[in-house]
Scaffold this active site. Structure first.
Site, PDB file in Angstrom:
ATOM      1  N   SER A 150      56.038  33.272  38.477  1.00  0.00           N
ATOM      2  CA  SER A 150      56.182  34.274  37.415  1.00  0.00           C
ATOM      3  C   SER A 150      57.512  34.992  37.551  1.00  0.00           C
ATOM      4  O   SER A 150      58.033  35.164  38.672  1.00  0.00           O
ATOM      5  CB  SER A 150      55.038  35.276  37.574  1.00  0.00           C
ATOM      6  OG  SER A 150      55.302  36.455  36.850  1.00  0.00           O
ATOM      7  N   LYS A 166      52.591  35.659  44.185  1.00  0.00           N
ATOM      8  CA  LYS A 166      53.537  34.662  43.631  1.00  0.00           C
ATOM      9  C   LYS A 166      54.746  34.509  44.556  1.00  0.00           C
ATOM     10  O   LYS A 166      55.192  33.400  44.850  1.00  0.00           O
ATOM     11  CB  LYS A 166      53.989  35.085  42.225  1.00  0.00           C
ATOM     12  CG  LYS A 166      52.884  35.123  41.185  1.00  0.00           C
ATOM     13  CD  LYS A 166      52.336  33.731  40.908  1.00  0.00           C
ATOM     14  CE  LYS A 166      51.168  33.756  39.959  1.00  0.00           C
ATOM     15  NZ  LYS A 166      50.434  32.488  39.910  1.00  0.00           N
ATOM     16  N   ASP A 203      56.181  49.376  35.354  1.00  0.00           N
ATOM     17  CA  ASP A 203      56.898  48.647  34.302  1.00  0.00           C
ATOM     18  C   ASP A 203      58.407  48.765  34.477  1.00  0.00           C
ATOM     19  O   ASP A 203      58.908  49.769  34.966  1.00  0.00           O
ATOM     20  CB  ASP A 203      56.521  49.204  32.920  1.00  0.00           C
ATOM     21  CG  ASP A 203      55.360  48.463  32.292  1.00  0.00           C
ATOM     22  OD1 ASP A 203      54.887  47.481  32.887  1.00  0.00           O
ATOM     23  OD2 ASP A 203      54.928  48.871  31.188  1.00  0.00           O
ATOM     24  N   PHE A 248      57.934  33.480  32.035  1.00  0.00           N
ATOM     25  CA  PHE A 248      58.209  34.837  31.561  1.00  0.00           C
ATOM     26  C   PHE A 248      56.908  35.371  30.936  1.00  0.00           C
ATOM     27  O   PHE A 248      55.904  35.399  31.616  1.00  0.00           O
ATOM     28  CB  PHE A 248      59.498  34.862  30.728  1.00  0.00           C
ATOM     29  CG  PHE A 248      60.690  34.894  31.681  1.00  0.00           C
ATOM     30  CD1 PHE A 248      60.979  33.805  32.509  1.00  0.00           C
ATOM     31  CD2 PHE A 248      61.435  36.049  31.860  1.00  0.00           C
ATOM     32  CE1 PHE A 248      61.997  33.868  33.477  1.00  0.00           C
ATOM     33  CE2 PHE A 248      62.453  36.122  32.816  1.00  0.00           C
ATOM     34  CZ  PHE A 248      62.728  35.026  33.618  1.00  0.00           C
ATOM     35  N   TYR A 267      49.392  41.080  42.776  1.00  0.00           N
ATOM     36  CA  TYR A 267      49.511  39.837  41.997  1.00  0.00           C
ATOM     37  C   TYR A 267      50.906  39.250  42.170  1.00  0.00           C
ATOM     38  O   TYR A 267      51.079  38.080  42.514  1.00  0.00           O
ATOM     39  CB  TYR A 267      49.219  40.115  40.507  1.00  0.00           C
ATOM     40  CG  TYR A 267      49.780  39.061  39.596  1.00  0.00           C
ATOM     41  CD1 TYR A 267      49.157  37.830  39.474  1.00  0.00           C
ATOM     42  CD2 TYR A 267      50.973  39.281  38.892  1.00  0.00           C
ATOM     43  CE1 TYR A 267      49.704  36.842  38.658  1.00  0.00           C
ATOM     44  CE2 TYR A 267      51.518  38.310  38.084  1.00  0.00           C
ATOM     45  CZ  TYR A 267      50.886  37.086  37.971  1.00  0.00           C
ATOM     46  OH  TYR A 267      51.440  36.115  37.175  1.00  0.00           O
TER      47      TYR A 267
HETATM   48  C1  WQD Z   1      54.844  43.746  27.929  1.00  0.00           C
HETATM   49  C2  WQD Z   1      55.478  45.001  27.352  1.00  0.00           C
HETATM   50  C3  WQD Z   1      54.650  47.028  28.343  1.00  0.00           C
HETATM   51  C4  WQD Z   1      50.574  46.719  26.764  1.00  0.00           C
HETATM   52  C5  WQD Z   1      52.817  41.006  32.992  1.00  0.00           C
HETATM   53  C6  WQD Z   1      52.933  40.545  34.411  1.00  0.00           C
HETATM   54  C7  WQD Z   1      53.635  39.233  34.469  1.00  0.00           C
HETATM   55  C8  WQD Z   1      52.937  38.213  33.625  1.00  0.00           C
HETATM   56  C9  WQD Z   1      52.761  38.694  32.237  1.00  0.00           C
HETATM   57  C10 WQD Z   1      50.674  37.386  34.043  1.00  0.00           C
HETATM   58  C11 WQD Z   1      55.823  46.051  28.418  1.00  0.00           C
HETATM   59  C12 WQD Z   1      54.302  46.975  26.869  1.00  0.00           C
HETATM   60  C13 WQD Z   1      51.897  46.467  27.059  1.00  0.00           C
HETATM   61  C14 WQD Z   1      50.241  47.837  25.951  1.00  0.00           C
HETATM   62  C15 WQD Z   1      52.592  48.339  25.770  1.00  0.00           C
HETATM   63  N1  WQD Z   1      51.720  37.916  34.291  1.00  0.00           N
HETATM   64  N2  WQD Z   1      52.890  47.273  26.569  1.00  0.00           N
HETATM   65  N3  WQD Z   1      51.265  48.603  25.485  1.00  0.00           N
HETATM   66  O1  WQD Z   1      54.053  43.734  32.155  1.00  0.00           O
HETATM   67  O2  WQD Z   1      55.872  42.286  31.123  1.00  0.00           O
HETATM   68  O3  WQD Z   1      54.121  41.242  32.469  1.00  0.00           O
HETATM   69  O4  WQD Z   1      52.178  39.996  32.233  1.00  0.00           O
HETATM   70  O5  WQD Z   1      49.796  36.819  33.914  1.00  0.00           O
HETATM   71  O6  WQD Z   1      53.699  38.810  35.774  1.00  0.00           O
HETATM   72  O7  WQD Z   1      53.634  41.512  35.166  1.00  0.00           O
HETATM   73  O8  WQD Z   1      53.538  42.100  30.268  1.00  0.00           O
HETATM   74  O9  WQD Z   1      52.232  42.148  28.190  1.00  0.00           O
HETATM   75  O10 WQD Z   1      51.632  43.770  30.028  1.00  0.00           O
HETATM   76  O11 WQD Z   1      53.749  44.111  28.757  1.00  0.00           O
HETATM   77  O12 WQD Z   1      53.469  49.095  25.316  1.00  0.00           O
HETATM   78  O13 WQD Z   1      49.078  48.128  25.689  1.00  0.00           O
HETATM   79  O14 WQD Z   1      54.542  45.636  26.486  1.00  0.00           O
HETATM   80  O15 WQD Z   1      54.971  48.328  28.731  1.00  0.00           O
HETATM   81  O16 WQD Z   1      57.009  46.674  28.012  1.00  0.00           O
HETATM   82  P1  WQD Z   1      54.455  42.471  31.529  1.00  0.00           P
HETATM   83  P2  WQD Z   1      52.677  43.024  29.295  1.00  0.00           P
END
Ligand code: WQD
Length: 333
Positions: free
Chosen positions: A124, A153, A296, A178, A149
């Site tokens: 990841s 990785k 984040d 990503f 998590y």
């Molecule tokens: C994306 C953006 C949030 C939810 C994570 C893991 C990564 C991978 C994918 C998984 C950010 C914003 C989110 C919400 C929001 N792993 N957001 N409101 O954190 O980039 O990555 O998931 O299996 O390893 O770290 O992904 O989709 O949670 O967030 O504003 O309710 O959306 O702050 O900017 P992230 P995400």
């Protein structure tokens, strides 16, 4: 000779199973349905018109896993069996380290015992921590992960590097995903998070369908064009195709340990995503600005050049495709 997919009934595993079957490969899925459903197996067969063997086992159970290796000739393993919820990993570190790391070690040990040394690992972009420079190349510094998590990785990547150093007859590919989103265009398979989703796209689709009231946008004061977090969202089918090409690469090239970013190279903000989703589906996504979420980062997107040059892989699907297909899956299910 078959390709083994631990966790093949899960979100990314099931889409990769479809792409491998479409390429005429023989696959075997093992899964314990800890975060997936048996129906997925039927859907994979429905989409591809092809059959495959399945074992309902826990990949970390050595005896059961050995049975699979004894009964089949396995040429390569693509490991999708891992827990993946960031927030949950903070609450359950022992479960995460046990399942992801000990499980993977059992798998590697069993592979070695049966002379199968071709391995593709689902890593990841989280291994880059808070990036010093973007776009991220594979050479960028790793570390600084903020949750168990991400740590699993990072540690498994190190285990794989050490494994190759100790024995260069291994042939390993680490794929750093990503932000995978979207679903198969048939609407038959997709992502099914349990409970209230943590990730952006599953949350948006639940708001659009009225299951959740509104989206909380976590922070609008980041150093990004509109102040909200920027990520590299990638369609799960593009991601799945990346695995097929990675496998071809391992088949063609000399043994080695290869690392690739799988991303589009384009960063979209949370608000870009909301707007795109509304445009692609005609649905409203009410949102409010909320405080930043702990752990984040502001921006994260890939430099996917290496995967293009060495695997011949490019992400083809647009943000609109990702939104449409995510919605289509929810509507059909
Ligand atoms: C994306 C953006 C949030 C939810 C994570 C893991 C990564 C991978 C994918 C998984 C950010 C914003 C989110 C919400 C929001 N792993 N957001 N409101 O954190 O980039 O990555 O998931 O299996 O390893 O770290 O992904 O989709 O949670 O967030 O504003 O309710 O959306 O702050 O900017 P992230 P995400």
């Amino acid at each position: 000779m078959a390709i083994l997919l631990p966790g093949g009934a899960g979100y990314i595993g099931s889409h990769t199973a479809v792409e491998l079957l479409k390429e005429g490969k023989e696959i075997i899925i093992i899964d314990n349905f800890s975060n997936s459903k048996p129906e997925v197996l039927k859907k994979i067969k429905q989409i591809t018109g092809k059959d495959f063997k399945f074992y309902e086992i826990d990949y970390s159970n050595k005896e059961e896993l050995e049975k699979v290796f004894k009964e089949n000739k396995i040429e390569a393993v693509l490991n999708f069996a891992g827990y993946k919820a960031v927030g949950e990993s903070v609450q359950k570190p022992i479960e995460y380290y046990t399942n992801n790391i000990s499980g993977c070690l059992v798998l590697l040990d069993t592979m070695r015992k049966y002379g199968c040394k071709k391995f593709i690992f689902s890593s990841s972009a989280t291994v880059y921590g808070d990036p010093e420079i973007i776009p991220l190349t594979e050479e960028c510094k790793t570390g600084g992960v903020t949750n168990p998590y991400g740590a699993t990785k990072l540690y498994i990547e190190q285990i794989l590097k050490d494994t190759y150093t100790s024995d260069n007859t291994w042939d390993i590919c680490i794929l750093r995903y990503f932000n995978p989103v979207g679903a198969h265009e048939s609407g038959l398979i997709g992502e099914e998070p349990q409970g209230i989703p943590n990730n952006l796209m599953p949350y948006i689709v639940r708001v659009a369908s009225g299951k959740l009231k509104e989206l909380s946008v976590f922070g609008n004061d980041y150093n990004t064009p509109d102040g909200t977090g920027v990520r590299d969202y990638i369609h799960v089918v593009d991601l799945a195709k990346g695995h097929v090409l990675a496998l071809e690469k391992l088949d063609k090239e000399e043994n080695g340990i290869y690392i690739y970013n799988l991303g589009t190279g384009i960063g979209y903000s949370v608000l870009d995503m909301v707007k795109s989703f509304e445009k692609a589906t005609g649905k409203n996504v009410p949102y409010k600005i909320a405080p930043r979420r702990a752990g984040d980062i502001a921006s994260c997107y890939a430099e996917p050049k290496k995967a293009k040059e060495e695997l011949g892989w490019v992400a083809k699907k647009t943000l609109e495709d990702m939104c449409k297909d995510s919605w289509n899956y929810i509507e059909k299910n």
